[in-house]
Design an enzyme around this catalytic site. Structure first.
Site, short mmCIF file in Angstrom:
data_model
loop_
_atom_site.label_atom_id
_atom_site.label_comp_id
_atom_site.label_asym_id
_atom_site.label_seq_id
_atom_site.Cartn_x
_atom_site.Cartn_y
_atom_site.Cartn_z
CG HIS A 185 -1.53 5.26 -0.30
ND1 HIS A 185 -2.35 5.93 0.58
CD2 HIS A 185 -2.26 4.21 -0.76
CE1 HIS A 185 -3.52 5.31 0.66
NE2 HIS A 185 -3.48 4.27 -0.14
CG HIS A 233 -8.15 -3.68 -1.43
ND1 HIS A 233 -9.15 -2.80 -1.80
CD2 HIS A 233 -7.12 -2.90 -1.03
CE1 HIS A 233 -8.73 -1.56 -1.64
NE2 HIS A 233 -7.51 -1.59 -1.17
NE ARG A 278 -4.15 1.70 2.21
CZ ARG A 278 -4.35 2.55 3.22
NH1 ARG A 278 -3.55 2.47 4.27
NH2 ARG A 278 -5.31 3.42 3.18
#
Length: 322
Positions: A68, A196, A64
């Site tokens: 990001h 996810h 993640r």
């Protein structure tokens, strides 16, 4: 005079030779560190593997961090910067606050790779990209070749993070527009959303879905409500899919059953024959196709506006500029 000229020639030769040993390519390549530090990638993987064995969730956190980072002004390590007197960084942006994690692992990787290379030659942006790949691979996903040669940003922006990171309440059209703004397409959106398949989500990110959405399996929603009340418990967590410690295609199978935990996840499948629906069906049935396309899209995402050549820097500390 002749001696002085000879001395200057020698100095010039040493400078040129030293410079030629440093990676200065303006284009990313998988072999960027092969000559200057062949021990770099094994050093990164060793730390990531140790961190995941201690806490499997950290693999999702490292993956993640790379997402990001890339979605805010490109893959430049800016997400790692602490606030300074000159700028407010990305860590306190709404999509990141009390959410992104793994900074201590990145610190450990930086120390290990600098020790392995006897100097600081591997950028923090590249560390993020490699740590993301290693996390995916160690947890059962594809082991693709990471393109390397990024340099680190000297600034960060909380406002840019708030503008560019897609929140979990986005509709399908908003998600697609966001990805297209970063040079990514529908396939990239669908396959990269399957990051996810590992990790956990905080109650605050899925509360509105389990209480308000209608395209959700009733038993699944009821189960999620146990540790996510209408008020309070914002930081209570729930697995993003039923095999949260393994990188697989179960994420897509859950969407077919209306068991996507986040609103933005379920937006990818509405059972009305769209191209997005077709991709979800494809990946739910073919794990090899999913793995291949995920790897390709990760490489593509890793190419979002990297700093290369003489732009940016290679940070000595990933949390602050040199």
């Amino acid at each position: 005079m002749a001696a002085l000229r000879s001395f200057l020639v020698i100095i010039c030769f040493v400078v040129v030779a030293a410079t030629s040993m440093m990676p200065t390519s303006a284009k990313l390549s998988s072999g960027f560190y092969n000559k200057v530090c062949p021990q770099a990638l094994p050093a990164i993987r060793k730390v990531v593997k140790r961190a995941i064995s201690h806490e499997p969730r950290i693999g999702a956190s490292l993956l993640r961090l790379h997402f990001h980072d890339c979605f805010v002004n490109g893959c430049d390590g800016s997400v790692l910067l602490d606030d300074t007197a000159n700028f407010t960084g990305e860590k306190t942006a709404f999509p990141n606050l009390n959410s992104i994690r793994g900074f201590n692992v990145i610190d450990d990787i930086k120390k290990a790779v600098d020790k392995a290379c006897y100097k600081s030659v591997v950028s923090c942006a590249d560390i993020l990209a490699v740590a993301a790949r290693d996390s995916v691979s160690i947890l059962g996903g594809p082991d693709y070749k990471v393109q390397l040669g990024r340099r680190d940003a000297r600034t960060a922006s909380v406002n840019d993070a708030n503008r560019n990171l897609p929140p979990p309440v986005f509709s399908f059209s908003q998600l697609l527009s966001n990805f297209q703004a970063h040079g990514l397409n529908l396939k990239d959106l669908v396959v990269l959303s399957a990051a996810h398949t590992i990790g956990l989500a905080r109650c605050t990110t899925f509360r509105s879905r389990i209480y308000n959405d209608t395209n959700i399996d009733p038993k699944f929603a009821a189960s999620a409500k146990y540790n996510c009340p209408t008020t309070g418990g914002d930081n209570n967590t729930r697995p993003l899919d039923s095999t949260t410690r393994r990188f697989d295609n179960v994420y897509f199978k859950a969407l077919l059953q209306q068991k996507g935990l986040l609103h933005s996840d379920q937006e990818l499948y509405k059972n009305n024959g769209t191209d997005s629906d077709k991709l979800v069906l494809k990946y739910s049935r073919n794990s090899e196709s999913f793995a291949k396309d995920f790897a390709n899209s990760m490489i593509k995402m890793g190419n979002i506006k990297p700093l290369t050549g003489n732009n940016g820097e290679v940070r000595l500390n990933c949390r602050k500029i040199n």
